[in-house]
Design a protein around this motif. Structure first.
Motif, short mmCIF file in Angstrom:
data_model
loop_
_atom_site.label_atom_id
_atom_site.label_comp_id
_atom_site.label_asym_id
_atom_site.label_seq_id
_atom_site.Cartn_x
_atom_site.Cartn_y
_atom_site.Cartn_z
N VAL A 1 0.84 -1.21 0.00
CA VAL A 1 0.00 0.00 0.00
C VAL A 1 0.87 1.25 0.00
CG1 VAL A 1 -1.67 1.32 1.34
CG2 VAL A 1 -1.96 -1.14 1.08
N LEU A 2 1.92 1.27 0.81
CA LEU A 2 2.80 2.43 0.88
C LEU A 2 3.51 2.66 -0.46
CD1 LEU A 2 4.40 1.99 4.42
CD2 LEU A 2 2.65 3.64 3.71
N LEU A 3 3.95 1.60 -1.10
CA LEU A 3 4.62 1.74 -2.39
C LEU A 3 3.66 2.21 -3.47
CD1 LEU A 3 6.90 -1.43 -2.33
CD2 LEU A 3 7.59 0.95 -2.02
N ALA A 4 2.41 1.77 -3.38
CA ALA A 4 1.41 2.23 -4.34
C ALA A 4 1.17 3.74 -4.20
CB ALA A 4 0.10 1.47 -4.16
N LEU A 5 1.24 4.25 -2.99
CA LEU A 5 1.08 5.69 -2.77
C LEU A 5 2.33 6.46 -3.17
CD1 LEU A 5 -0.66 5.65 0.74
CD2 LEU A 5 -1.73 6.06 -1.48
N LEU A 6 3.50 5.81 -3.09
CA LEU A 6 4.75 6.48 -3.42
C LEU A 6 4.82 6.86 -4.90
CD1 LEU A 6 7.62 7.34 -2.59
CD2 LEU A 6 8.36 4.99 -3.04
N VAL A 7 4.25 6.05 -5.77
CA VAL A 7 4.36 6.29 -7.21
C VAL A 7 3.69 7.60 -7.62
CG1 VAL A 7 3.79 5.41 -9.50
CG2 VAL A 7 4.65 3.86 -7.75
#
Length: 574
Positions: free
Chosen positions: A41-47
């Protein structure tokens, strides 16, 4: 707004797929899966924070981790997608093998039972001429049979004589009663002496059940699911038969002992007719001696294999993505290589034969590059002793105020006839007017829809196609019209596709960039859908076009399969 929504949806779907393959499939429920889900989830928001926020001037500190994750994400997606077909093939193969193994087990089990079944009841004629079925019953009569000593201690009856090859016939003898509700799961019912009763709820899971004798009483609800029930002696209590730890008693005569498969708590075997004193093994009627454990249900086939396959694919994809990204970072942040090519021009004057053009594009000075990036490129350009330097767009990714100091090394470019510049699409994202002035200040001459004559060669340049959206559109007629057609012309245009509009003007050579050579293979296949030439030499509507890979990078600081380059084009007389 609609475009942003589509991009966010695509990012979400990609991360859902990665979560499924890298977290849900290889990890069992527990803290590991929960932690992996939180990271996904955090990586999806990082993009989106990187693509939108960093580009807008916010979250500059996210540039490196954000763009590196985009590169890793790309190669995870590519690797896992490539593994889908092998994964499917392996799964289907395992399922097919599992079904074949189950079929073989079922066939073997059926064969074993069939071998225990007699071909048919055999009969003998007694003295009165009647035909009597030869069944392995244990009679209630006691007599002078010499084998009576082999009966169990609590038995008061001797077994009837029978041939050794007639042991364990499936038919019940006359008079045997079965109470409704009983379940016969085996092929052969065990023989019990008159008066013997079966404790309700007792179960026995054997494939072979010997027959019951007249007067045997089966309590309602009893289930015969076990191995061969031992012959109970006349007058024996029901508790002895159903007890899980009961001792096995061998039936005298007939050549074999009948075992109690429930006797896991110690087996006491009576002497058989063949070998007194020996314990008889638990087994099938054919004497194979298979254990009770063989009748236990097998675990579902393929679960562990699927888990192993998922973990193997996840590890392989992770190692591949990390390795390619690491290699790509080293390549992208290193010095560009020199790409040399000779291109003949039919109209080129002999005095200009061997003229060298140093073509460089997509330097992309930005927050990830620093001042050393431009300095490395300038050193490579100067090392080739070019006659002309052509900088064909996408010089920067940011404003002059942010990046002016990083572009300062461009003032050191050396060439015989000077250095020239045309805009790319990224200049229009970064304040093109300010950068045009800054580039001129650094000693590069901007060609804004114009043409120069240089020793019998025309050098023309047009604004990027995206300039039209910003009131700075390309003008091919102004740059290429009304010129001497006997002179060769080299056109500087950022995008290769611009050759389609240049074709009517008889362009002898177009030099371009924009594509980065794909930057990260296999992205080059997608670039091909938008540009007619991705890297190197090609022809577009009859116009010779040479596309350089570019000296920098955009987005992820990664180059795989398309190294940074400075192209040296040597013009020759055709």
């Amino acid at each position: 707004m609609g475009f942003v929504a589509v991009v966010l949806l695509i990012i979400g779907l990609i991360h859902f797929y990665l979560w499924k393959r890298l977290v849900r499939d290889p990890l069992r429920p527990g803290w590991g899966r929960r932690f992996g889900t939180a990271v996904a989830v955090l990586l999806a928001l990082l993009v989106p924070l990187t693509l939108i926020g960093v580009r807008a001037g916010y979250f500059a500190w996210l540039s490196w981790p954000g763009y590196l994750w985009i590169a890793v994400m790309f190669y995870l997606l590519v690797t896992l997608a490539a593994l889908e077909l092998p994964r499917l093939a392996a799964t289907l193969l395992w399922v097919r093998r599992g079904r074949s193994a189950k079929g073989a087990q079922t066939s073997a089990s059926g064969t074993g039972v069939a071998e225990a079944q007699p071909a048919g009841p055999r009969s003998t004629t007694d003295g009165s001429g009647s035909v009597a079925s030869r069944q392995p019953t244990i009679s209630a009569a006691s007599g002078n049979d010499s084998d009576a000593s082999r009966q169990p201690a609590n038995s008061g009856a001797a077994p009837a004589a029978s041939d050794t090859d007639d042991a364990l016939q499936p038919a019940a003898t006359a008079g045997a009663g079965t109470t409704p509700g009983s379940s016969d799961d085996s092929a052969l019912q065990p023989a019990t002496t008159p008066g013997a009763s079966t404790t309700p709820g007792s179960s026995d899971n054997s494939a072979l059940q010997p027959a019951t004798t007249p007067g045997a009483d089966t309590t309602p609800g009893s289930s015969d699911n076990g191995g061969l029930r031992s012959a109970a002696a006349s007058g024996a209590g029901s508790a002895g038969v159903g007890e899980a730890g009961a001792a096995r008693s061998g039936a005298a005569g007939g050549g074999g002992a009948v075992d109690d498969p429930a006797g896991v708590g110690g087996r006491t075997g009576s002497a058989s007719a063949g070998s007194p004193g020996e314990q008889q093994p638990i087994g099938n009627a054919d004497g194979t001696g298979s254990s009770v454990a063989a009748s236990e249900p097998a675990k579902p086939d393929g679960i562990d294999r699927r888990l192993l396959l998922a973990r193997g694919a996840a590890i392989f994809a992770g190692l591949t993505a990390a390795s390619l990204t690491g290699y790509g970072v080293k390549t992208a942040t290193g010095a560009p290589q020199i790409d040399r090519v000779r291109i003949p021009l039919a109209k080129l004057p002999r005095a200009m034969d061997g003229t060298r053009l140093a073509v460089v594009s997509d330097i992309h000075i930005g927050p990830l590059t620093g001042a050393d990036h431009a300095q490395r490129i300038v050193q490579v350009i100067n090392s080739v002793n070019a006659d002309l330097v052509c900088v064909v767009g996408d010089l920067v990714d940011g404003s002059v105020a942010e990046l002016g100091r990083f572009a300062a090394p461009l003032a050191g470019i050396e060439s015989r006839h000077g250095a020239f510049f045309v805009t790319g699409n990224h200049e229009y994202y970064s304040g093109h007017e300010q950068w045009i002035d800054e580039v001129a200040r650094l000693g590069l001459r901007p060609l804004r829809n114009e043409r120069l004559e240089i020793d019998g060669l025309d050098l023309a340049g047009v604004n990027d196609l995206n300039g039209e959206e910003h009131g700075d559109a390309p003008d091919f007629a102004r740059a290429l019209g009304d010129r001497d057609p006997s002179r060769p012309v080299v056109l500087m245009a950022h995008q290769p596709v611009a050759a389609k509009e240049a074709a009517p003007y008889g362009v002898d050579l177009q030099v371009s960039g924009h594509t980065h050579g794909g930057q990260m293979v296999p992205f080059n296949f997608l670039v091909k859908l938008q540009q007619p030439v991705v890297s190197g030499f090609g022809r577009v509507d009859g116009v010779p076009v040479y596309v350089t890979n570019g000296a920098g990078f955009w987005g992820p600081p990664v180059r795989v399969g398309a190294p940074p380059q400075v192209t040296v084009i040597e013009l020759r007389v055709a």
